[in-house]
Design an enzyme around this catalytic site. Sequence first.
Site, PDB file in Angstrom:
ATOM      1  N   ARG A 212      44.029   6.865  48.833  1.00 30.64           N
ATOM      2  CA  ARG A 212      44.483   8.255  48.785  1.00 30.64           C
ATOM      3  C   ARG A 212      44.212   8.845  47.410  1.00 30.64           C
ATOM      4  O   ARG A 212      43.758   9.971  47.277  1.00 30.64           O
ATOM      5  CB  ARG A 212      45.965   8.349  49.106  1.00 30.64           C
ATOM      6  CG  ARG A 212      46.282   8.185  50.583  1.00 30.64           C
ATOM      7  CD  ARG A 212      47.756   8.373  50.834  1.00 30.64           C
ATOM      8  NE  ARG A 212      48.547   7.303  50.212  1.00 30.64           N
ATOM      9  CZ  ARG A 212      49.487   7.502  49.295  1.00 30.64           C
ATOM     10  NH1 ARG A 212      49.816   8.712  48.915  1.00 30.64           N
ATOM     11  NH2 ARG A 212      50.134   6.472  48.773  1.00 30.64           N
TER      12      ARG A 212
ATOM     13  N   HIS B 284      55.498   1.850  52.902  1.00 34.62           N
ATOM     14  CA  HIS B 284      54.183   2.144  52.324  1.00 34.62           C
ATOM     15  C   HIS B 284      53.489   3.074  53.310  1.00 34.62           C
ATOM     16  O   HIS B 284      53.519   2.824  54.509  1.00 34.62           O
ATOM     17  CB  HIS B 284      53.413   0.827  52.162  1.00 34.62           C
ATOM     18  CG  HIS B 284      52.185   0.946  51.334  1.00 34.62           C
ATOM     19  ND1 HIS B 284      51.084   1.654  51.737  1.00 34.62           N
ATOM     20  CD2 HIS B 284      51.876   0.466  50.094  1.00 34.62           C
ATOM     21  CE1 HIS B 284      50.156   1.601  50.787  1.00 34.62           C
ATOM     22  NE2 HIS B 284      50.618   0.888  49.780  1.00 34.62           N
TER      23      HIS B 284
END
Lengths: 109, 590, 252, 113
Positions: free
Chosen positions: B262, B240
Site C-alpha cells: 500500500r 492487519h
Amino acid sequence: MIGLRLYLAQRISALVMAPLVIGHIAVMIYAVQNGLSAVEILSRTQGSLWWGGFYGLFVAAVAVHAAIGVRAIIYETFGTHVRWLDPLTWTIGLGLFLLGGRAVAAVVL
Amino acid sequence: MNQMLERHDTDILIIGAGGAGLFAVLHAQKAAPGLKVTIAVKGLLGKCGCTRMVQGGYNVALGKGDSVERHFMDTIIGGKWLPHQAMAWKLCETAVVRIRELENEIGCFFDRMPDGSLHQKAFAGQTFDRTVHKGDLTGIEIISRLMEQVLARPVERMEDHRALALIRSRSGDEIAGVLFVDMRRGVFRFVRAKTVLLGTGGGPTMYRYHTPSGDKSMDGLAMALRQGLPLRDMEMVQFHPTGLLGGANTRMTGTVLEEGLRGAGGHLLDGQGRRFMFDYAEAGERATRDIVSRAIYDEMRKGHTTPNGGVYISMGHLGPDSVAQRFKGMVRRCADCGFDLAGGRVEVVPTAHYLMGGLICDPDTRTELPGLYVAGEDAGGAHGSNRLGGNGVANSTVYGGVAGDIMAGDITSRGDHSLSRLREPDEAAIAVEIARARQPFERQGGNVHQLRLKLMDLMWDEVGVLRTGEGLNRGLQGLADLRAELAETGLPSDDMVFNITWHDWMNLESLIDMSEVIAAAALWRDNSRGAHYREDFPDQGELETSYFTVARQDADGKLSVSREPVEFTIVKPGETLLAGEEEILVAAPA
Amino acid sequence: MSKQRETELYRPGETLAVKVWRGNANGGGFHAYTVPSQESQTVLDVVTWIQQNAEPTLTYRFACRVGMCGSCAMMVNGEPRWTCRTHVKKVIGDKPLEIAPLRNLPVIKDLAADMAEFFDKWTAARGQFQPSQSRDDAMAAISPDEPRRAAANAAIECINCAVCYAACDTVAANPGYLGPAALNRAWTLQSDVRDDAFAERLDAVSAGGGCFNCHSHQSCMTYCPNELNPTASIAGLKRLSAFSYLTGGKSR
Amino acid sequence: MSGSHRRDGLRIASMVHRISGLALALFLPLHFYTLGLALNDAAELDTFLRWTDNPLVKIAEAGLVGLLSLHLFGGLRLLALEFLPWSPRQKLYAALAASASVFVSLGFFLSAV
Ligand SMILES: Cc1cc2nc3c(=O)[nH]c(=O)nc-3n(C[C@H](O)[C@H](O)[C@H](O)COP(=O)(O)OP(=O)(O)OC[C@H]3O[C@@H](n4cnc5c(N)ncnc54)[C@H](O)[C@@H]3O)c2cc1C
Ligand code: HEM
Ligand code: SF4
Ligand code: F3S
Ligand code: FES
C-alpha cells in the site's frame, strides 16, 4: 567416510591425471589407426625414460585416486564398518599400484 | 488414570519457544548456570510461533536524532494512552541493549547501509525511521540464531509438548508446576518447577481470517484465566488490513501481504473494481492499519465484494516488472500459491494479527501468582490499545530476557519468597485437568473442524473489526452455544498418540474461552480506542480518565470484567517527553 | 510439467486422487483418498482436508503456512517440497498425487518426520555463532558489499526445512554425513567476520562426517525452496579446510 | 525415492560419474594384466591384441575410452565447481562434458576401424 587427507589425495591425483589421461587418449587414437601390435607399442615405450615416467606417474596417481573412489562407493553402498575401510582402501591402492607397476615395467624395460 | 501420568522436575520451566521463550532460556542459564532449565513447546523448537514470521522488523532507538523518549512517546500515542507506562518505557529502553545482544552475542546480522552502519527503515505510526530488519524475513534470522544458541547449550528440551494446565501448590499460594501432554507419545506429564514462564504468544486465531502460526490458540491465556488470574485489554485485537484471501479451504487465507504494497502505491478495489479508500480517508490506501481495516470491513459488509468475499489489491499499474523486483518475496509467495501479484489483482481481507491484551504482570514479568511469570504476546500492558509495527518482536525479546534474569534471581536469592524449592502440587487439580483433556475421548461423533469454522465466522461477524453492543451480545450467546456444542463433540479415535484432531479440539476449547473474554471486554469498553471500534460508541473518550479492562474468572468459572484507571506515571495526556527535544535527548543507555 | 499438461490435468471443482503414507517407525504404507480439487489449493491443503474430513488421526506438521518456518516439508511424488508453498497444479500428474514423510529422517507417525538428527548435525557442524564481542560493545560496521559478508548473505536465508537433506543421496548412503543444511550454515559462519570459532568450526566440518563426504551431487541446490546453494557453500568449506591444511593451518 | 527425482540432469551427471569411475576401476586390473603379459613374452600380448581387432571388441574399447573421457570431463567439472568461483551454468558444463566424451570416443572408434 572421507576425511580431509583422503579428499585432498583424491583431488590432487585427479588433477595430476587430467593431462595424463588426455595424453594417453591422444596417443591411443594416433596409435590405433594402424592397428595395435605388441611390436608397435614396445617400440614406442621400451627403454624410454619419458614414457616410463609418464606411465609410472599415471599408475601411482590412479592407484591413489581409484582406491579412494572405490572406498567411498563401498562405504556408501554397503555401509561397511569404518574399521574395514582402511585396510580395504590400502589393498585396492597397493594392488593397483603393483599390477600397474608390473605393466609399466613390462612395456618400458 | 494416574498410572498414565509421568512426573518430572526442573528448576526453571519455560513454556513456548518464540522470542520470549528462547530469550528467557538464554538469560536464565547465564544468570544461574547451576540451575536446570527446561523449555517446553507445542511444536519443534524454533519452528513454530509467530516470532519466526516477523517480516517488518524490530523497533529500537539508536541515536542519530532518535531517542528512547521518542520511541516511548510513539508507543504511548500509538497505544492511545492505554499502555502501562513503566512497561512501555522498559521496552523502549531495553530494546537498545537487546538489539546489540542479538547482533554481538546471538549472531543475528541485520541489514546495513553501504557504510556498514545499521539500516533502519520507516514503519507506520512512528516519527523516526527506527525499524531494524533483515530484508523482509527478520523473524527467521532472529529465531534461527536464537534456536542454534539454545540447541548448543545443556538445556532440557521438551518438544511436541503441549501445556494443558498450570497447577498450583497444595496450599494454592504458588504455582507448583505445569501439566503437559507429550504429543508424540500421547502421555500426560506433570513437570514441577520452581519458576514457570508463560510465553505461548497470544495469537487471535479465532477469527475467520488470521495471520498467526497454526500452533497458536491462546492456550497460555486460557490456562491463566482458569487460575483466576487477571487479563487486561482483551478487547484489543489488532487487524492487519491485507491478508491474502484464497477461499475457505486453504491455509494460505489470512496470511499477511506486506504493508509496503500500500505504501508503494498499491490500489484497493472493491468487487466492481472501484477504488474506495478515498471515501474513508484522505490518505487513501496509505491510511493507518486500523482505518484501512475498518474501511475494507465496511465494504465487505455492504456486499461490494470479490468472488471470495473480500476486496482486491492491485499493483499492476506500477509496472509488473518493477513490482516483481521491489517485492520479490511477496510476488514469489503469491505465484507459488497461484496468484499474480505483480500484474494482476489479488483478493485481500483484513486479518486478525496480534493481541495487545494479556496477563497482567509487573515490569519484571512477575504475575499475581508467585512463581509464575509472563512475557511476550501473552503479557498485557506494554502496547495499550494498539501495537506499533516493530514493537512486537522488541517486546518478546526484551521481556523474555528480563523474565530469564528475574526467574533465576528469584530462585537463587533467599529473599522473602519461597521459590528456592520445589512445591508439592494439588493432586486433585491434576486429576481434574487430565479428565478435562480426555473429555472428547469419552464422546462420539461431531466434527471439530466444522465447529472451528463456526467460531471463526461468529467472531468475525460479531466481535470483529467494527463492533456494536448488540453484536457483541449475539457473539456471547453464540459462544455459549458453541461451548455446549464442543462439549458434545467427540473424537472418532481414542488413540492419543500424535492425534492432531485431539489437539484441534483442545485448541478450539482455548479459543472459545478466550473469545468470550474478548467479547466481554469489548462490551465493557464504551468507547473506541486504537484497535477497538464500537459503532455505537465511536468516540475515543476522555484521555485523562482512560481506563483499561480487566477480566477474571471466579472459582465457579464465571467471567467478570472491570475497569481500572490508567496511571500516567511518566507522561500525562497533553504532555510530552520531547519538549525541547534537542536539549534533553538522553543518550541511549549502555 | 508443461503448461498445457497442467491445464489438462488440473481441474478445480472436480476431485483429486491422492495417496498418503500412513504408519510409524515400525512401517506403513500408502492409503488412497479422494479430495475435492479447488482453485487455490496447496499440497498442505490437501493433507489438511484429509485430516479434517476423512482421516482425523492423520498426523502431519505445519506452522506458518507461508514458507517461513520449514515445518511442512514432505515428499510429494517422490520429491521433497515445502507443501504450504506448493500449489497442487504444480505437482499434479496422471497418477494419484503421492504424499509421504520426508526422506532420510526417521518417521514418527504418518507424515511427521523426526528432525532430531537434522538439528543434532546442525549443532555438530558448530552451526551457532561464537561471539567475539558483547552487548556492551557497539555493533560492527560491516558493509554489505564486503566479499565475506556477501558470501554469508547469499547463503543465510535458510529456514531449516530439511528439504535439501531429504534430497541428498549422500545423506541417504552415509548416515554420518552432516548434510547440506548444517554445512551451509557453517559456511555462513566461516564467512562472518564477527565470529570467534573459525578454527574450531573448520575442525568440526572437516572431521569424519564433514564436508569432504559431499560428492557435489547438487540435489540440495536443485530442491532448496529458497533457491539457496548449499553445494557452493560446501565447496567453500572444502576450499577453506584444504587451504588451511596445505598451509599448515591444521590437520585432521 | 521414486523416479522423477532421479531425472534431474545434475543427478544423472553424478550417477554417470560414479558408474564410469567404478567401471574404470574394475577395468584397470584387466588392462594392467594384459600389458603385463609383455613382461614374459611380447607374442602373448600380440595374441591378445589380435583378438581386439574383432569389431565388437573395437566398439567395446571405444566405449571404454568414452567412459574415461566422460569421467575425465565430468571430473574436471567437479574440480572446477569445488575450487573455482561458483558458476551457475552447471547443467551446461555437464552437457559439455558428455558431448566432449562422445566426440573423443567417436574419434577413437573412427581411427580404430
Ligand atoms: C505474520 C506476522 C508478522 C509479524 N510481523 C511483525 C513485525 O514485523 N514486527 C514486530 O515487531 N512484530 C511482528 N509480529 C508480531 C510478533 O511476531 C509477536 O509479537 C512476537 O513474536 C510474539 O513472540 P512470543 O515469543 O510472545 O510468541 P511466539 O513467537 O508466537 O511463540 C509462542 C510459542 O509458544 C508455543 N506454544 C503455544 N501454545 C503452547 C502450549 N499450549 N504449550 C506449549 N507451547 C505452546 C508456540 O508453539 C510457540 O513456540 C508479527 C506477527 C505475525 C503473525
Ligand atoms: C583411469 C582413471 C580413473 C579411475 C579408475 C577413476 C576412478 C574413480 C572412482 C572409482 C571414483 C569414485 C566415484 C564416486 O565416488 O562416485 C572417482 C571419483 C572422482 N574422479 Fe576419478 N578416476 C579416474 C580418473 C579421473 C580423472 C582423470 C579425473 C579428473 C580430472 C577424475 C576425477 C574424479 C573426481 C573429481 C572424483 C570425485 C567425485 C566424488 O566426489 O565422488 N578421475 N574416480
Ligand atoms: S538450505 Fe534450503 S532446503 Fe536446505 S534446509 Fe535450508 S532452506 Fe531448506
Ligand atoms: S546433494 Fe548432497 S552430495 Fe553434496 S552437493 Fe548437495 S550435499
Ligand atoms: S508451514 Fe511453515 S514452511 Fe510450510
